[in-house]
Write a protein that holds these residues in place. Structure first.
Motif, PDB file in Angstrom:
ATOM      1  N   THR A   1      -1.425   4.736 -16.894  1.00 44.85           N
ATOM      2  CA  THR A   1      -0.206   5.182 -17.568  1.00 44.85           C
ATOM      3  C   THR A   1      -0.532   5.337 -19.055  1.00 44.85           C
ATOM      4  O   THR A   1      -1.259   4.515 -19.616  1.00 44.85           O
ATOM      5  CB  THR A   1       0.983   4.216 -17.357  1.00 44.85           C
ATOM      6  N   PRO A   2      -0.065   6.411 -19.662  1.00 44.27           N
ATOM      7  CA  PRO A   2      -0.314   6.575 -21.093  1.00 44.27           C
ATOM      8  C   PRO A   2       0.516   5.578 -21.896  1.00 44.27           C
ATOM      9  O   PRO A   2       1.621   5.216 -21.507  1.00 44.27           O
ATOM     10  CB  PRO A   2       0.117   8.013 -21.372  1.00 44.27           C
ATOM     11  N   LEU A   3      -0.045   5.135 -22.993  1.00 44.30           N
ATOM     12  CA  LEU A   3       0.624   4.250 -23.943  1.00 44.30           C
ATOM     13  C   LEU A   3       0.558   4.892 -25.319  1.00 44.30           C
ATOM     14  O   LEU A   3      -0.310   5.729 -25.567  1.00 44.30           O
ATOM     15  CB  LEU A   3      -0.090   2.895 -24.017  1.00 44.30           C
ATOM     16  N   PRO A   4       1.426   4.498 -26.226  1.00 41.73           N
ATOM     17  CA  PRO A   4       1.277   4.986 -27.593  1.00 41.73           C
ATOM     18  C   PRO A   4      -0.086   4.544 -28.135  1.00 41.73           C
ATOM     19  O   PRO A   4      -0.386   3.351 -28.176  1.00 41.73           O
ATOM     20  CB  PRO A   4       2.411   4.287 -28.350  1.00 41.73           C
ATOM     21  N   GLY A   5      -0.953   5.482 -28.412  1.00 41.42           N
ATOM     22  CA  GLY A   5      -2.272   5.172 -28.952  1.00 41.42           C
ATOM     23  C   GLY A   5      -3.291   4.711 -27.930  1.00 41.42           C
ATOM     24  O   GLY A   5      -4.326   4.179 -28.297  1.00 41.42           O
ATOM     25  N   GLY A   6      -3.035   4.914 -26.640  1.00 41.99           N
ATOM     26  CA  GLY A   6      -4.020   4.485 -25.654  1.00 41.99           C
ATOM     27  C   GLY A   6      -3.589   4.691 -24.221  1.00 41.99           C
ATOM     28  O   GLY A   6      -2.805   5.580 -23.910  1.00 41.99           O
ATOM     29  N   ILE A   7      -4.105   3.806 -23.353  1.00 43.39           N
ATOM     30  CA  ILE A   7      -3.882   3.924 -21.915  1.00 43.39           C
ATOM     31  C   ILE A   7      -3.919   2.530 -21.293  1.00 43.39           C
ATOM     32  O   ILE A   7      -4.581   1.629 -21.812  1.00 43.39           O
ATOM     33  CB  ILE A   7      -4.949   4.840 -21.276  1.00 43.39           C
ATOM     34  N   ALA A   8      -3.197   2.358 -20.190  1.00 45.22           N
ATOM     35  CA  ALA A   8      -3.269   1.124 -19.402  1.00 45.22           C
ATOM     36  C   ALA A   8      -3.747   1.496 -18.006  1.00 45.22           C
ATOM     37  O   ALA A   8      -3.402   2.563 -17.484  1.00 45.22           O
ATOM     38  CB  ALA A   8      -1.906   0.441 -19.331  1.00 45.22           C
ATOM     39  N   LEU A   9      -4.538   0.623 -17.410  1.00 47.38           N
ATOM     40  CA  LEU A   9      -5.082   0.831 -16.069  1.00 47.38           C
ATOM     41  C   LEU A   9      -4.752  -0.369 -15.201  1.00 47.38           C
ATOM     42  O   LEU A   9      -4.696  -1.500 -15.686  1.00 47.38           O
ATOM     43  CB  LEU A   9      -6.608   0.984 -16.128  1.00 47.38           C
ATOM     44  N   ARG A  10      -4.557  -0.125 -13.891  1.00 48.80           N
ATOM     45  CA  ARG A  10      -4.336  -1.222 -12.953  1.00 48.80           C
ATOM     46  C   ARG A  10      -4.902  -0.856 -11.591  1.00 48.80           C
ATOM     47  O   ARG A  10      -5.148   0.311 -11.286  1.00 48.80           O
ATOM     48  CB  ARG A  10      -2.856  -1.561 -12.837  1.00 48.80           C
ATOM     49  N   ASP A  11      -5.091  -1.859 -10.766  1.00 47.12           N
ATOM     50  CA  ASP A  11      -5.594  -1.700  -9.404  1.00 47.12           C
ATOM     51  C   ASP A  11      -4.430  -1.268  -8.518  1.00 47.12           C
ATOM     52  O   ASP A  11      -3.433  -1.988  -8.406  1.00 47.12           O
ATOM     53  CB  ASP A  11      -6.166  -3.030  -8.926  1.00 47.12           C
TER      54      ASP A  11
ATOM     55  N   GLU B   1      -7.533   4.651  -0.649  1.00 44.84           N
ATOM     56  CA  GLU B   1      -6.828   3.397  -0.896  1.00 44.84           C
ATOM     57  C   GLU B   1      -7.402   2.604  -2.068  1.00 44.84           C
ATOM     58  O   GLU B   1      -6.730   1.769  -2.632  1.00 44.84           O
ATOM     59  CB  GLU B   1      -6.840   2.541   0.362  1.00 44.84           C
ATOM     60  N   ASN B   2      -8.645   2.816  -2.416  1.00 47.88           N
ATOM     61  CA  ASN B   2      -9.288   2.073  -3.501  1.00 47.88           C
ATOM     62  C   ASN B   2      -9.210   2.869  -4.786  1.00 47.88           C
ATOM     63  O   ASN B   2     -10.168   3.489  -5.201  1.00 47.88           O
ATOM     64  CB  ASN B   2     -10.745   1.767  -3.148  1.00 47.88           C
ATOM     65  N   CYS B   3      -8.047   2.847  -5.407  1.00 44.50           N
ATOM     66  CA  CYS B   3      -7.825   3.681  -6.589  1.00 44.50           C
ATOM     67  C   CYS B   3      -7.410   2.847  -7.791  1.00 44.50           C
ATOM     68  O   CYS B   3      -6.923   1.733  -7.661  1.00 44.50           O
ATOM     69  CB  CYS B   3      -6.716   4.688  -6.323  1.00 44.50           C
ATOM     70  N   VAL B   4      -7.587   3.446  -8.916  1.00 41.14           N
ATOM     71  CA  VAL B   4      -7.084   2.902 -10.169  1.00 41.14           C
ATOM     72  C   VAL B   4      -5.896   3.759 -10.567  1.00 41.14           C
ATOM     73  O   VAL B   4      -5.928   4.976 -10.427  1.00 41.14           O
ATOM     74  CB  VAL B   4      -8.178   2.958 -11.259  1.00 41.14           C
TER      75      VAL B   4
END
Length: 71
Positions: free
Chosen positions: A33-43, A27-30
């Motif tokens: 999602t890939p982005l153009p030129g990088g990545i985004a992370l969320r809880d 349940e405690n995951c990050v």
């Protein structure tokens, strides 16, 4: 935390987010999602909270540090 992403961001609400295959239902995951030129992370527990965005260079350096054990 500093926002390191400089490329235009696609609508992240419509992005395809994924968890690591190593999560195995935890349940405690990050989520990422890939982005153009990088990545985004969320809880994964509270997706309404702000996300973090990183360009490719800092994200690659972070992953290398984890892999080599320097972080």
């Amino acid at each position: 935390m500093t926002n390191h992403h400089t490329a235009p961001t696609p609508r992240l609400a419509e992005a395809t987010w994924f968890k690591s295959s190593y999560s195995a239902g935890a349940e405690n995951c990050v989520e990422a999602t890939p982005l153009p030129g990088g990545i985004a992370l969320r809880d994964s527990k509270d997706i309404s909270r702000s996300h973090l965005r990183y360009t490719t260079a800092p994200w690659t350096a972070f992953c290398a540090g984890i892999t080599t054990g320097t972080l």
